[in-house]
Design a protein around this motif. Structure first.
Motif, mmCIF file in Angstrom:
data_model
loop_
_atom_site.group_PDB
_atom_site.id
_atom_site.type_symbol
_atom_site.label_atom_id
_atom_site.label_comp_id
_atom_site.label_asym_id
_atom_site.label_seq_id
_atom_site.Cartn_x
_atom_site.Cartn_y
_atom_site.Cartn_z
ATOM 1 N N ARG A 57 0.816 -1.218 0.000
ATOM 2 C CA ARG A 57 0.000 0.000 0.000
ATOM 3 C C ARG A 57 0.847 1.265 0.000
ATOM 4 N N TYR A 58 2.155 1.110 0.165
ATOM 5 C CA TYR A 58 3.028 2.283 0.089
ATOM 6 C C TYR A 58 3.862 2.275 -1.189
ATOM 7 N N ALA A 59 3.406 1.535 -2.193
ATOM 8 C CA ALA A 59 4.198 1.344 -3.409
ATOM 9 C C ALA A 59 4.550 2.677 -4.069
ATOM 10 N N LYS A 60 5.770 2.742 -4.600
ATOM 11 C CA LYS A 60 6.195 3.940 -5.331
ATOM 12 C C LYS A 60 5.675 3.922 -6.763
ATOM 13 N N LEU A 61 5.551 2.699 -7.303
ATOM 14 C CA LEU A 61 4.986 2.561 -8.636
ATOM 15 C C LEU A 61 3.656 1.832 -8.502
ATOM 16 N N LYS A 62 2.619 2.362 -9.158
ATOM 17 C CA LYS A 62 1.316 1.689 -9.109
ATOM 18 C C LYS A 62 0.937 1.252 -10.512
ATOM 19 N N ARG A 63 0.213 0.151 -10.553
ATOM 20 C CA ARG A 63 -0.178 -0.381 -11.843
ATOM 21 C C ARG A 63 -1.522 0.227 -12.242
ATOM 22 N N ARG A 64 -1.589 0.759 -13.467
ATOM 23 C CA ARG A 64 -2.854 1.344 -13.909
ATOM 24 C C ARG A 64 -3.722 0.272 -14.548
ATOM 25 N N GLN A 65 -4.970 0.676 -14.901
ATOM 26 C CA GLN A 65 -5.896 -0.239 -15.571
ATOM 27 C C GLN A 65 -5.261 -0.874 -16.811
ATOM 28 N N ASP A 66 -4.557 -0.052 -17.593
ATOM 29 C CA ASP A 66 -3.977 -0.552 -18.852
ATOM 30 C C ASP A 66 -2.676 -1.338 -18.640
ATOM 31 N N GLY A 67 -2.336 -1.598 -17.363
ATOM 32 C CA GLY A 67 -1.149 -2.409 -17.086
ATOM 33 C C GLY A 67 0.136 -1.612 -17.017
ATOM 34 N N ARG A 68 0.068 -0.326 -17.347
ATOM 35 C CA ARG A 68 1.285 0.477 -17.282
ATOM 36 C C ARG A 68 1.564 0.924 -15.845
ATOM 37 N N PHE A 69 2.854 1.144 -15.542
ATOM 38 C CA PHE A 69 3.235 1.600 -14.211
ATOM 39 C C PHE A 69 3.271 3.121 -14.163
ATOM 40 N N ARG A 70 2.719 3.683 -13.080
ATOM 41 C CA ARG A 70 2.828 5.126 -12.924
ATOM 42 C C ARG A 70 3.412 5.448 -11.557
ATOM 43 N N LEU A 71 3.962 6.654 -11.450
ATOM 44 C CA LEU A 71 4.519 7.107 -10.186
ATOM 45 C C LEU A 71 3.381 7.334 -9.197
ATOM 46 N N ALA A 72 3.547 6.841 -7.947
ATOM 47 C CA ALA A 72 2.438 6.917 -6.993
ATOM 48 C C ALA A 72 2.193 8.347 -6.521
ATOM 49 N N HIS A 73 3.234 9.162 -6.483
ATOM 50 C CA HIS A 73 3.074 10.514 -5.957
ATOM 51 C C HIS A 73 4.116 11.437 -6.589
ATOM 52 N N PRO A 74 3.722 12.668 -6.960
ATOM 53 C CA PRO A 74 4.689 13.580 -7.598
ATOM 54 C C PRO A 74 5.898 13.890 -6.705
ATOM 55 N N ARG A 75 5.691 13.793 -5.388
ATOM 56 C CA ARG A 75 6.792 14.069 -4.459
ATOM 57 C C ARG A 75 7.989 13.136 -4.719
#
Lengths: 840, 245
Positions: A462-480
């Motif tokens: 739940r503290y992941a830096k990268l999160k998986r989106r619906q389309d399977g791509r990884f995004r940054l969890a937070h701009p910080r």
């Protein structure tokens, strides 16, 4: 290096060069060189190329010519050329030197630099209005590609020019750069790479490094362009009239003779291997400096302003000699250097050739170089290096491959630029030469590490830096996290440093607290200062300083009138003897007819060795055992460098322990290893109780190594570096509150916990890979053990042999306090030499 | 290449040790046995004292994206289990800062929590509150107190100047010696005739030099003894022989 063009050279008329350029060359009385035109031809045709040319060969202009020619015709557009230089200082220098041809030809081309020192306002402006040519560093490329919207910025990019490529590819900075290049290739598929390099052992590896790799198409390489070789350098070894020391690295004995050489030269560069060597030589030269010649000191720990001053004085021709470390190996505008003195072990043929190359920018005149060995073994090494360098033989290291900590940093940077598809990123990463063999599973584990730490225990989902989106791509969890990434970028992890600040000893207040005033002399490793007690004296910045105490981030020192510093600070050579030179040294030892070129003292030394013990064949390893005091010594001579010998020492003592020989300790130098024990090793070996083949068998690299590594400080240090690069531990910045460190967790504790719970973790693997190639040099040790398998020659002796003296003198070389201990040590050392050279 | 083969879960500095030549500390007439792990056994009361466990320190910065190996809690618990097996105490007292912060209870892995509860069910356990954990998770069992007495001794988290017969934690004392050019820095018990400060036992806990400000008011004359945790034994060193820094 940074001079764009040297003298005229008779070459072909510049076909393919626009008239404006032809005129410009002619107006200056120059002609373009063959290799400059070849690089131009490849580049305008869209082919990447590697230029290998000696210093002074007009390499820099060769790199820029394609850009200038294209830009002269271009009406408008964005960033056209990226020029990557390993040094910040060099970037500024190159930009300045490029101004001349641009203004003289009346070209409308903008050139700017972007380094860690570039102010934020300028960076912002560069984002909006990129220059035509941007001169920058590998770290800045990583930062640039980690911003969103970079596609547009690089849309017009045509050339990436990589300067000093031979130096970059052997470091993690090069690995980081290779990932950046792979990204640029995707953003600007038409981009063409031009590599500039000094001569290397394996040009094909560099040619492959330079272009995108592909599994389906093996052996992709850039075009190779070779510049004309300069005149052969003239290399000699200082033949001293003085007594050659048995050990040590100071070369004090030769100061008078070195000073004479400096007096005869216009401008001399004196290269040494370590900072402390530089300090010693500089001090000794000044005490011999009767003519008050302007002699300066230059090394990486000195204050930057001080270094710039020396460089400026050099360029202006105001100095007669500079004592320097490898900080001057790269870059910088040289004055009229006509002599290079290399003090101590040369360590490699290519290394010495590159240093000598600095001496002379005129290709048609031979460079003058004098090698100054600091002890008897170094005479052999110098002789081997002289022979190899004169034959033009190269022994550069191979480019560094797969670094998982650097990959982790790149993965996070990728997410900072926008959501990514893991498979597409994998394809891009394996197109970079260092990662061409990376398997998918390891890549996936690295991504997992970036996202959640990659632990079997799923605490951090739940503290992941990268999160998986619906389309399977990884995004940054937070701009910080992008902010944090920018602060942690880069692969250079410095030892923790303290500023050395001068205070007046009189300013001690009644409470014993020192004033904080005074100027900063430079920076020194924290671990060195921690060994000192107030009142200890040591050499730094060309003077003897007295340690007064510590303040928040400074080591406070005062001037002193002592002539002998109490604390020796020699840390050993940073570079092991190259495998190639080691082989040459072994061959030379084995062939007395090669000894003609050696000084008498060294010939005598070897002759007595042959008489008292034996000189092994080049493919053999000699092991000598003898009693001394109430201990029994075993000395072996692999010539594989201090690091590999230290590791061998650790492993041998473990084995001897198991065999019941009661080993007590060991000491290693670059050439030999000495282990001592309570049991009579000669008797054990001759009686068949101890089998040397078994003792030195390769399987010691299994469990023994594993067990030792568990506690090894070297391993912990390596782990810390990987953890910082990979972003597990945040960097500490200068000026940051020191007490803040209590709140963080020490990397040693993390290492212990991780190792006992998850020994297969990706970061431990990264640390292991680094240590195996670096501080513990397992790779070299493995080669050594294979080489000597079945080829060990044993001699049981009554006393130490001549060859064994230097390594035996290393015993007890830990810092010794006060003069009395020094005298005792010297006394003991003399006994040892008498024993070894006694002929009856 | 396989970096390492798995290794039993022990670390050298935190393994309890049954060696017989260990020093004895006396405080207000009570005999105290320091353990290599940093725990303290009080035979007269058959009590085992530990300080500053800092459970879940590793996960405490997870929200900022710092993902340290989340195994510090179980490493520390494993040491506690070994200590209980070895000393078989009637009571266990943790001298505060057992949990690194107030949300540690939410982050802790269920299996680790179960092991902690098993400990407090096996031995009469008191969790003293500390500045990091003024409130403790209810699931861990045992009793909670601010301060308790053990005969003439007072056990508490934060040491107070002028107190007599006090055993406390909080400061994570560390001492340094320099001999023959080598520096050795270790966790230690620090004490004089009136008090004893225990070292931190948690797997991720660091240390504060015994010469730092907070110790000055506790040892006003600058004289005290450090029992430094060596690898195989505990070394008793007088303060004048310690490296000041």
């Amino acid at each position: 290096m940074t001079t764009l063009i040297s003298e005229a050279e008779s070459g072909p008329v510049a076909g393919g060069l626009p008239p404006r350029f032809v005129d410009w060359f002619e107006a200056r009385g120059w002609r373009p060189r063959v290799h400059q035109m070849e690089v131009l031809a490849h580049a305008v045709a869209g082919r990447s190329a590697l230029l290998i040319a000696p210093t002074g060969g007009g390499k820099t202009l060769a790199g820029f010519l394609p850009s200038l020619v294209e830009l002269a015709e271009r009406r408008s557009g964005g960033l056209h050329t990226l020029y990557v230089s390993p040094l910040k200082a060099l970037a500024v220098d190159i930009a300045r030197n490029l101004e001349a041809p641009i203004s003289e030809m009346g070209l409308d081309i903008t050139v700017e630099t972007r380094t860690g020192d570039t102010p934020a306002s300028k960076r912002r402006r560069q984002r909006e209005h990129p220059p035509d040519i941007l001169i920058t560093t590998p770290e800045q490329i990583a930062l640039l590609i980690a911003q969103d919207g970079v596609e547009r910025w690089f849309a017009d990019l045509r050339f990436v020019v990589l300067d000093e490529l031979h130096a970059l590819v052997t470091s993690k900075r090069g690995v980081l750069l290779s990932l950046g290049l792979a990204r640029l290739q995707r953003l600007a598929p038409k981009v063409c790479r031009i590599g500039l390099s000094a001569t290397v052992a394996d040009p094909d590896a560099l040619r492959a490094w330079l272009v995108p790799q592909s599994l389906s198409e093996h052996g992709r390489m850039a075009e190779l362009v070779t510049g004309t070789a300069g005149a052969e350098p003239h290399i000699e070894i200082l033949k001293s009239q003085e007594r050659l020391p048995w050990s040590g690295h100071s070369a004090r004995y030769a100061i008078g003779e070195m000073y004479e050489r400096i007096k005869q030269a216009k401008m001399a560069l004196i290269f040494v291997n370590t900072r402390s060597q530089a300090e010693v030589i500089f001090q000794e030269l000044w005490s011999a400096n009767e003519d008050a010649l302007p002699i300066a000191l230059h090394h990486g720990s000195l204050d930057v302003a001080q270094r710039r001053k020396v460089e400026a004085a050099m360029a202006a021709g105001n100095l007669r000699a500079v004592v320097c470390t490898s900080t001057l190996d790269l870059g910088i505008d040289w004055g009229d250097v006509d002599l290079v003195l290399n003090v101590g072990a040369p360590k490699g043929s290519s290394r010495i050739l590159q240093r000598i190359g600095r001496a002379n920018h005129r290709l048609d005149e031979p460079s003058q170089a004098v090698l100054v060995p600091a002890n008897r073994f170094e005479v052999l090494e110098c002789e081997a290096a002289r022979a190899a360098a004169s034959a033009g033989e190269q022994d550069t290291e191979a480019p560094v491959e797969i670094k998982l900590d650097v990959l982790a940093q790149h993965v996070l940077g990728t997410a900072c630029a926008g959501p990514f598809d893991a498979e597409a990123l994998y394809d891009e990463v394996v197109s970079a030469w260092p990662y061409r063999m990376l398997d998918w599973e390891t890549f996936e584990r690295t991504v997992d590490f970036v996202a959640t730490g990659g632990y079997a225990l799923k605490t951090y989902e739940r503290y992941a830096k990268l999160k998986r989106r619906q389309d399977g791509r990884f995004r940054l969890a937070h701009p910080r996290l992008a902010q944090q990434y920018r602060l942690n970028i880069g692969t250079i992890v410095e030892a923790e440093m303290l500023k050395v600040r001068l205070v007046s000893p009189k300013r001690r207040s009644s409470r014993g607290i020192l004033g904080t005033g005074g100027r900063v002399l430079g920076e020194i490793e924290e671990y060195f200062i921690e060994q000192l007690s107030p009142g200890d004296t040591f050499l730094f910045a060309g003077q003897i300083l007295r340690f007064e105490g510590l303040s928040e981030l400074d080591a406070l020192v005062s001037r002193t009138h002592t002539t002998e510093p109490m604390i020796p600070s020699y840390q050993g050579g940073k570079f092991p003897l190259s495998t190639y030179l080691a082989h040459r040294v072994r061959t030379m030892l084995a062939n007395p007819k090669d000894w003609n070129s050696l000084p008498d003292q060294v010939r005598d030394w070897l002759s007595v060795q042959r008489w008292k013990s034996v000189l092994p064949r080049a493919d053999q390893m000699l092991v000598e055992t003898f009693p001394r005091g109430n201990k029994h010594y075993m000395v072996c001579y692999p010539f594989d460098g201090r690091l590999a010998h230290q590791t061998l020492g650790m492993l041998l003592t473990r084995r001897l322990e198991r065999f019941g020989a009661q080993p007590m300790g060991f000491v290693a130098n670059d050439y030999a290893l000495s282990v001592w024990a309570l049991r009579d090793l000669s008797l054990w070996i001759e009686g068949g109780k101890l089998d040397l083949g078994e003792l030195f068998s390769e399987d010691m690299l299994g469990d023994d190594l594993d067990a030792w590594l568990a506690e090894s400080n070297l391993m912990k240090r390596t782990f810390r570096t990987c953890a910082i690069i990979a972003g597990l531990i945040e960097r500490r910045w200068p000026g940051q509150d020191k007490t803040g460190r209590q709140m963080t967790v020490s990397s040693d504790l993390i290492y212990d916990v991780l190792r006992s719970h998850e020994p297969e973790h990706v970061l431990l693997r990264a640390a292991w890979d680094d240590a195996a190639a670096g501080l513990i040099d397992v790779a070299r040790l493995g080669q050594l053990l294979r080489r000597i398998n079945g080829r060990i020659v044993h001699r049981a002796l009554d006393a130490v042999s001549p060859l064994g003296v230097p390594v035996m003198l290393e015993i007890g070389r830990e810092p010794v306090y006060g003069g009395a201990d020094e005298a005792l040590l010297a006394e003991a050392a003399d006994d040892l030499i008498d024993d070894a050279m006694r002929l009856v | 290449m396989k970096p390492f083969s798995p290794k039993p879960q022990t670390t050298s500095s935190t393994t309890p040790c049954g060696s017989s030549d260990r020093p004895v500390i006396r405080l207000c007439g009570v005999e105290l046995h320091p353990d290599l792990s940093g725990a303290l056994f009080v035979p007269d009361y058959n009590a085992l004292l530990v300080a500053d466990l800092h459970f879940e320190k590793g996960s405490s910065h997870a929200h900022r994206g710092v993902h340290l190996p989340p195994y510090d809690t179980r490493s520390t618990v494993a040491v506690l289990e070994l200590l209980i097996d070895q000393y078989r105490p009637d009571r266990l007292v943790s001298l505060g800062d057992s949990f690194h912060d107030q949300t540690a209870g939410d982050r802790i892995d269920a299996s680790d929590l179960t092991r902690i509860r098993a400990l407090s069910e096996r031995t009469d356990t008191v969790w003293l509150t500390g500045n990091h954990d003024p409130v403790l998770p209810a699931e861990i069992g045992g009793a909670v107190a601010q301060e308790i007495a053990l005969g003439p001794l007072t056990l508490t988290h934060i040491p107070a100047a002028g107190a007599q017969g006090q055993i406390a934690g909080h400061l994570h004392p560390v001492a340094t010696i320099v001999r023959r050019g080598r520096k050795v820095r270790r966790k230690c018990f620090a004490g004089n005739s009136g008090r004893l400060i225990m070292p931190a036992l948690g797997a991720y806990t660091g240390g504060l030099s015994v010469w730092a400000e907070p110790f000055a008011e506790l040892f006003a004359d600058g004289k005290f003894t450090a029992w430094m945790l060596g690898r195989d034994r505990i070394h008793k060193v007088a303060s004048e022989n310690l490296r000041r820094r």
